[in-house]
Structure formats: structure tokens, C-alpha cells
Design an enzyme around this catalytic site. Structure first.
Site, PDB file in Angstrom:
ATOM      1  N   GLU A  52       9.912  -4.194   1.032  1.00 29.96           N
ATOM      2  CA  GLU A  52      10.561  -4.593  -0.226  1.00 29.96           C
ATOM      3  C   GLU A  52      12.039  -4.232  -0.313  1.00 29.96           C
ATOM      4  O   GLU A  52      12.489  -3.688  -1.324  1.00 29.96           O
ATOM      5  CB  GLU A  52       9.797  -3.987  -1.406  1.00 29.96           C
ATOM      6  CG  GLU A  52       8.345  -4.427  -1.436  1.00 29.96           C
ATOM      7  CD  GLU A  52       7.540  -3.795  -2.571  1.00 29.96           C
ATOM      8  OE1 GLU A  52       8.099  -3.007  -3.343  1.00 29.96           O
ATOM      9  OE2 GLU A  52       6.336  -4.085  -2.661  1.00 29.96           O
TER      10      GLU A  52
ATOM     11  N   ASN B 182       8.028  -6.355   5.389  1.00 31.52           N
ATOM     12  CA  ASN B 182       7.031  -6.769   4.398  1.00 31.52           C
ATOM     13  C   ASN B 182       7.669  -6.884   3.015  1.00 31.52           C
ATOM     14  O   ASN B 182       8.420  -6.002   2.601  1.00 31.52           O
ATOM     15  CB  ASN B 182       5.935  -5.681   4.361  1.00 31.52           C
ATOM     16  CG  ASN B 182       4.707  -6.076   3.574  1.00 31.52           C
ATOM     17  OD1 ASN B 182       4.136  -7.143   3.820  1.00 31.52           O
ATOM     18  ND2 ASN B 182       4.288  -5.238   2.636  1.00 31.52           N
TER      19      ASN B 182
ATOM     20  N   HIS C  52       1.242 -11.721  -3.908  1.00 31.29           N
ATOM     21  CA  HIS C  52       0.659 -11.360  -5.205  1.00 31.29           C
ATOM     22  C   HIS C  52       0.939 -12.516  -6.166  1.00 31.29           C
ATOM     23  O   HIS C  52       2.077 -12.703  -6.599  1.00 31.29           O
ATOM     24  CB  HIS C  52       1.298 -10.073  -5.745  1.00 31.29           C
ATOM     25  CG  HIS C  52       1.011  -8.865  -4.913  1.00 31.29           C
ATOM     26  ND1 HIS C  52      -0.258  -8.349  -4.765  1.00 31.29           N
ATOM     27  CD2 HIS C  52       1.822  -8.067  -4.182  1.00 31.29           C
ATOM     28  CE1 HIS C  52      -0.214  -7.277  -3.988  1.00 31.29           C
ATOM     29  NE2 HIS C  52       1.039  -7.089  -3.609  1.00 31.29           N
TER      30      HIS C  52
ATOM     31  N   GLU D  16      -1.006  -8.680   1.360  1.00 25.29           N
ATOM     32  CA  GLU D  16      -1.516  -8.022   0.142  1.00 25.29           C
ATOM     33  C   GLU D  16      -2.039  -9.063  -0.837  1.00 25.29           C
ATOM     34  O   GLU D  16      -1.816  -8.971  -2.051  1.00 25.29           O
ATOM     35  CB  GLU D  16      -0.396  -7.202  -0.527  1.00 25.29           C
ATOM     36  CG  GLU D  16       0.235  -6.172   0.389  1.00 25.29           C
ATOM     37  CD  GLU D  16       1.328  -5.337  -0.280  1.00 25.29           C
ATOM     38  OE1 GLU D  16       1.436  -5.372  -1.519  1.00 25.29           O
ATOM     39  OE2 GLU D  16       2.071  -4.661   0.442  1.00 25.29           O
TER      40      GLU D  16
ATOM     41  N   ASP E 239      -3.577 -11.243  -3.519  1.00 22.27           N
ATOM     42  CA  ASP E 239      -4.436 -11.293  -4.699  1.00 22.27           C
ATOM     43  C   ASP E 239      -3.905 -12.391  -5.616  1.00 22.27           C
ATOM     44  O   ASP E 239      -2.715 -12.681  -5.619  1.00 22.27           O
ATOM     45  CB  ASP E 239      -4.584  -9.939  -5.421  1.00 22.27           C
ATOM     46  CG  ASP E 239      -3.282  -9.274  -5.811  1.00 22.27           C
ATOM     47  OD1 ASP E 239      -2.233  -9.935  -5.817  1.00 22.27           O
ATOM     48  OD2 ASP E 239      -3.324  -8.070  -6.141  1.00 22.27           O
TER      49      ASP E 239
HETATM   50  O1  G2I Z   1       2.147  -2.907  -6.561  1.00 20.29           O
HETATM   51  C1  G2I Z   1       1.295  -3.603  -5.712  1.00 20.29           C
HETATM   52  C2  G2I Z   1       1.708  -3.450  -4.252  1.00 20.29           C
HETATM   53  C3  G2I Z   1       3.051  -4.124  -4.033  1.00 20.29           C
HETATM   54  N1  G2I Z   1       3.447  -4.033  -2.628  1.00 20.29           N
HETATM   55  C4  G2I Z   1       3.425  -2.718  -2.047  1.00 20.29           C
HETATM   56  C5  G2I Z   1       2.105  -2.001  -2.295  1.00 20.29           C
HETATM   57  O2  G2I Z   1       2.152  -0.698  -1.784  1.00 20.29           O
HETATM   58  C6  G2I Z   1       1.759  -1.995  -3.759  1.00 20.29           C
HETATM   59  O3  G2I Z   1       0.515  -1.309  -3.916  1.00 20.29           O
HETATM   60  C7  G2I Z   1       0.389  -0.551  -5.064  1.00 20.29           C
HETATM   61  C8  G2I Z   1      -0.976   0.108  -5.091  1.00 20.29           C
HETATM   62  O4  G2I Z   1      -1.956  -0.900  -5.151  1.00 20.29           O
HETATM   63  C9  G2I Z   1      -1.110   0.999  -6.309  1.00 20.29           C
HETATM   64  O5  G2I Z   1      -2.319   1.744  -6.235  1.00 20.29           O
HETATM   65  O6  G2I Z   1       1.377   0.416  -5.066  1.00 20.29           O
HETATM   66  C10 G2I Z   1       1.382   1.184  -6.264  1.00 20.29           C
HETATM   67  C11 G2I Z   1       2.586   2.106  -6.225  1.00 20.29           C
HETATM   68  O7  G2I Z   1       2.658   2.783  -5.017  1.00 20.29           O
HETATM   69  C12 G2I Z   1       0.070   1.975  -6.380  1.00 20.29           C
HETATM   70  O8  G2I Z   1       0.033   2.634  -7.610  1.00 20.29           O
HETATM   71  C13 G2I Z   1      -0.060   4.011  -7.517  1.00 20.29           C
HETATM   72  C14 G2I Z   1       0.306   4.581  -8.869  1.00 20.29           C
HETATM   73  O9  G2I Z   1       1.657   4.220  -9.151  1.00 20.29           O
HETATM   74  C15 G2I Z   1       0.191   6.042  -8.847  1.00 20.29           C
HETATM   75  O10 G2I Z   1       0.446   6.563 -10.132  1.00 20.29           O
HETATM   76  C16 G2I Z   1      -1.171   6.453  -8.361  1.00 20.29           C
HETATM   77  O11 G2I Z   1      -1.243   7.847  -8.209  1.00 20.29           O
HETATM   78  O12 G2I Z   1      -1.376   4.390  -7.193  1.00 20.29           O
HETATM   79  C17 G2I Z   1      -1.483   5.783  -7.035  1.00 20.29           C
HETATM   80  C18 G2I Z   1      -2.875   6.101  -6.497  1.00 20.29           C
HETATM   81  O13 G2I Z   1      -3.836   5.582  -7.339  1.00 20.29           O
END
Ligand code: G2I
Length: 448
Positions: A162, A204, A241, A270, A272
Site C-alpha cells: 500500500e 501489494n 476489496h 485479499e 472479498d
Molecule cells: O484492512 C483490510 C486489509 C487491507 N490490506 C492489508 C491487510 O493487512 C488488511 O487487513 C486488515 C485485517 O483484516 C484486520 O484484522 O488489517 C487490519 C489492520 O492491520 C486488521 O485490523 C486489526 C485491528 O486494527 C487491530 O485493532 C486488531 O488488534 O486487527 C487486529 C487483530 O485483530
């Protein structure tokens, strides 16, 4: 022996037809070997993978792990390999949760995509406050340490995630990493290659699906530049996404194909799609077809297993419902994967057949490839030499021509179409339902 005009014409036509058939044989590919009942097995029929994001804290959920083990052959850690997870304190690395995911996957014979070595987001607190050469060095050390730790276990790394701005600029996103110098991305790729020469190295990003968007063009130019200068990049990840405000673009196939033509693999990393029912299923079908139609699209990863596992659960964007049941979108993806064959190289080579007219004039019909889908492909024929042409297009079984444009067509048999001008110039086209046979049609021209 003297050849008459007519026999010369016949020899030319026959040899040209043989050339056309030989050319077609080169791009032919084996048909799918029967229907598979899981996403991973179905994708493997065309040499691709089908993966999912996995969260370490869900591995104890037997419904979750049951679907994971059954359906997917590639795994991405949803959060556990990010910078904040793997280097919570500078110089102290922490791999516990990431290892649980990697070990579970590898014990089940699955491969792993690594996500992500360098990113402006999810940085540990100590890194967020850094800048300049100390940040650059800390980032490079992180890339080196993590990629070395997992050397030999990762199919592909999202080396940089990103880094481009949204909107119309087509340029880089501002971040502490970007402010260390525009070359931070290539520096990260070189460090990753030095640490693990066996992993494919990907850039990515999201919102890079629509070919006409400035962000897509910006990433394309960077990859083109990296390839021209020998920066070690092997693949581009398209996060994919989607929702109603950001739908699957109609030119998605064009985007994937154009990036692949730069000499990199493309991966949907990724996926969805928010929504439900047949509308959601159709969009999933379109994305899957777009990947299958590009030879260098090596696989698809969905961003979670059940809707309830999603980072945006309220949009119900995944292939399994909260109870772990297969949704309509699952079935549409599986069906496309099962109908898929590797369409071979996306060559733009053309075949030409020429036929002299006994009356003196002649014409040339040139076939060129159009778009390809899992079940059909387009072709175009351009005629030169006369505006009064008659072109015969012959397809081979089980192919059928199912649509035509810019021509008036009649049928000699189910496999042989005669095309004449319909007032729309000298290029016409058609869609062939291929039934697993990707051979090009043969075309021949005579003056009407
Ligand atoms: O935002 C969707 C994706 C966009 N591209 C990069 C990916 O890495 C991203 O994935 C999401 C995860 O699916 C989420 O699960 O990235 C977020 C931010 O890193 C993730 O959210 C985080 C929350 O911000 C945290 O507060 C939490 O502790 O998930 C963590 C684990 O549940």
C-alpha cells in the site's frame, strides 16, 4: 511443371492453413480433468492456488479449521506477520503466532504467502517515531531478519504494502517510510531478495483493479521501471476489496493482463466482495474468470473464511456464512475453477491466410486474439485487399461461434461460418465457446 493461377492459390491457402493450425497448437492447453469438490483442488487443475487469510487465535475453532484444511491450499497470516507483530521492540523479534499459522499450513501441505514486510501502517510504536536514515536502516533490518527467519517457507512475500496514494495523483502515499527517500521500495525488494532468494517478491495494494484509475497506472509505471532496471520484483498483488462503492471493474481482466505483460506474476491477494446472493456470486465469478483468463494470474486468496471472520463482517463479503455453510458465491467460484483451463500465453501473434482471386485481385484475412474467459474467447479478423470480401471461419470441435459483430454471417455447417461485410468496415469479430479447446480458428479470404 507450370502452376496455374488457381493451383498457386490453392497451395498458398493450404500452406497458410497449416501455418494457422501449427500456430494454434502452440497455444493449446489441456482441458480440466473432471470436477473437483474443493476450491484448492479445483484451482490446481489449471496450476493455480486458492488461499485464505488465517487468524492464529481462530485455529482452535474446529469449524474454522475444518473448512481451512478442506478447502484451501494457500494461507496468508491476516495480522501475525505484520511489522508490529514480528518486531514489537526494536531488535526483538516475535514469531509465535506467525509460526502457529505457518506450521499448521505446512503440516497440512499448504503453501504460505507472507504479509507484509514493509508498510506505513501497523508499524510498532518505536518505528512510528523514527525518521531518516535510522528508520531506513530499521526497515531494511526488519525485512532482512523476517525474510531470513522464514527462508524456504514462503511462496511469495508482500514485500511492500500500500505505498501508493488514493485519488488522482498516481503518486506515492506520504508516510515516514516514503520520506526516507523514493528508493525505499526498491531497497526493501533488494533486501528481501538477498534474505530469501526462493520467495517470489510482490508489491501489494488496493484500489488498483480498474485499469483507468490513476493509482493503477502509478503502480504499473513503478513495476515497469523496476523491471527495466533489474530491481528484483516477481509479482503484483491485487487486494481486491470490493463493495457497491468500489465494484469489480469491467476492465479487471485488462488490468491483470497488462501487468502480467510486464513480466511479473499477478495474484489476487485479499479478495472479498460485500453483498449477498446471486449478485455477490456473479461478482465472485467475474473475478475468478478474470484470473483464469490471464496465464500469469497464479492464484486467488480470499480475506477470511466465514463472513463472521471478516474485517468487515457486516458486509458478509466471504464465501462461507457465519455457520460455515457454503454460500452461492462459493458455488460460483468453484464452478468457474472447475471449468478453467490454462489459456496459455497471451500472444498477440496473428495468423494470416491469403487467397488470390482468379480474376486478378486478392485479399488477406488476419486473425488476432481478443479477450479470453474460462468458457469462451473472442477473435477478430481484419481483411485487406478488397472491401468486397468473403471470409470463411472454421472452428474445431467442440468449439461453437456464439456471437458475431460487424459482419453478416451465414453458416455452412455448425463449425464453418461465412462472413461478409455489413457496412461496418473490414474488421469483424466473434465469440467462440471453446469447451476446453483453445485452438484458434482458421480463416481464409476470397473476393466476392
Ligand atoms: O484492512 C483490510 C486489509 C487491507 N490490506 C492489508 C491487510 O493487512 C488488511 O487487513 C486488515 C485485517 O483484516 C484486520 O484484522 O488489517 C487490519 C489492520 O492491520 C486488521 O485490523 C486489526 C485491528 O486494527 C487491530 O485493532 C486488531 O488488534 O486487527 C487486529 C487483530 O485483530
Amino acid at each position: 511443371m507450370t502452376l496455374t493461377a488457381k493451383s498457386v492459390a490453392r497451395v498458398t491457402l493450404v500452406s497458410a492453413l497449416l501455418t494457422a493450425v501449427a500456430g494454434a497448437a502452440v497455444i493449446g492447453a489441456s482441458p480440466a480433468s473432471g470436477a473437483a469438490s474443493t476450491l484448492g483442488a479445483a484451482a490446481q487443475q489449471s496450476g493455480r492456488y486458492f488461499g485464505t487469510a488465517v487468524a492464529a487465535n481462530k485455529l482452535g475453532d474446529s469449524t474454522y479449521t475444518g473448512i481451512l484444511n478442506r478447502e484451501f491450499d494457500m494461507v496468508t497470516a491476516e495480522n501475525e506477520m505484520k511489522m508490529d507483530a514480528t518486531e514489537p521492540n526494536q531488535g526483538q523479534f516475535s514469531y509465535g503466532n506467525a509460526d502457529r499459522i505457518v506450521n499448521q499450513a505446512r503440516n497440512q501441505g499448504k503453501r504460505v504467502r507472507g504479509h507484509a514486510l514493509a508498510w506505513h501502517s501497523q508499524q510498532p510504536g518505536w518505528m512510528q517515531n523514527m525518521s531518516g536514515s535510522s528508520l531506513r536502516n530499521a526497515m531494511l533490518n526488519h525485512v532482512t531478519q523476517v525474510a531470513s527467519y522464514y527462508r524456504g517457507k514462503i511462496y511469495a512475500w508482500d514485500v511492500v504494502n500500500e505505498a501508493f496514494a488514493d485519488g488522482s495523483s498516481g503518486g506515492r502515499r506520504d508516510s515516514n517510510l516514503q520520506r526516507t527517500g523514493n528508493d525505499w521500495i526498491e531497497a526493501a525488494f533488494r533486501a528481501a531478495r538477498a534474505a530469501d532468494s526462493g520467495a517470489k517478491l510482490c508489491y501489494n495494494d488496493y484500489n488498483t483493479d480498474n485499469w483507468s484509475h490513476a493509482k493503477t497506472q502509478g503502480v504499473y509505471r513503478m513495476v515497469q521501471d523496476f523491471k527495466s532496471r533489474g530491481v528484483p520484483i516477481d509479482c503484483v498483488g491485487f487486494q481486491a476489496h470490493f463493495n457497491s462503492g468500489n465494484p469489480v471493474p469491467s476492465n479487471y481482466h485488462t488490468t491483470l493482463q497488462n501487468f502480467a505483460a510486464l513480466g511479473v506474476d499477478v495474484q489476487i491477494t485479499e479478495l472479498d466482495i460485500e453483498g449477498s446472493g446471486s449478485s455477490q456470486a456473479q461478482q465472485y465469478q467475474g473475478v475468478t474468470q478474470a484470473c483464469l483468463s490471464v496465464a500469469r494470474c497464479t492464484g486467488i486468496t480470499v480475506w477470511g473464511i466465514r463472513d463472521s471472520d471478516s474485517w468487515r463482517a457486516s458486509g458478509t463479503p466471504l464465501l462461507f456464512d457465519g455457520g460455515g455453510n457454503k454460500k452461492a458465491a462459493y458455488t460460483s467460484v468453484l464452478n468457474v475453477l472447475n471449468s478453467g483451463t490454462n489459456p496459455g500465453p497471451t500472444s498477440t501473434t496473428t495468423t494470416t491466410t491469403t487467397s488470390s482471386n482468379p480474376g486478378g485481385g486478392g485479399c488477406t484475412a488476419t486473425y488476432s486474439e481478443g479477450e479470453k474467459w474460462s468458457d469462451r474467447f473472442n477473435g477478430n479478423v481484419t481483411v485487406t485487399g478488397t472491401d468486397n470480401w468473403i471470409v470463411t471461419v472454421t472452428v474445431s470441435s467442440p468449439q461453437r461461434i456464439i456471437a458475431t459483430w460487424n459482419t453478416s454471417a451465414t453458416w455452412d455447417s455448425a463449425n464453418v461460418m461465412t462472413a461478409r461485410p455489413n457496412g461496418n468496415g473490414n474488421t469483424f469479430g466473434f465469440t467462440i465457446s471453446h469447451g476446453g479447446n483453445w485452438n484458434w480458428p482458421s480463416v481464409s479470404c476470397r473476393v466476392g
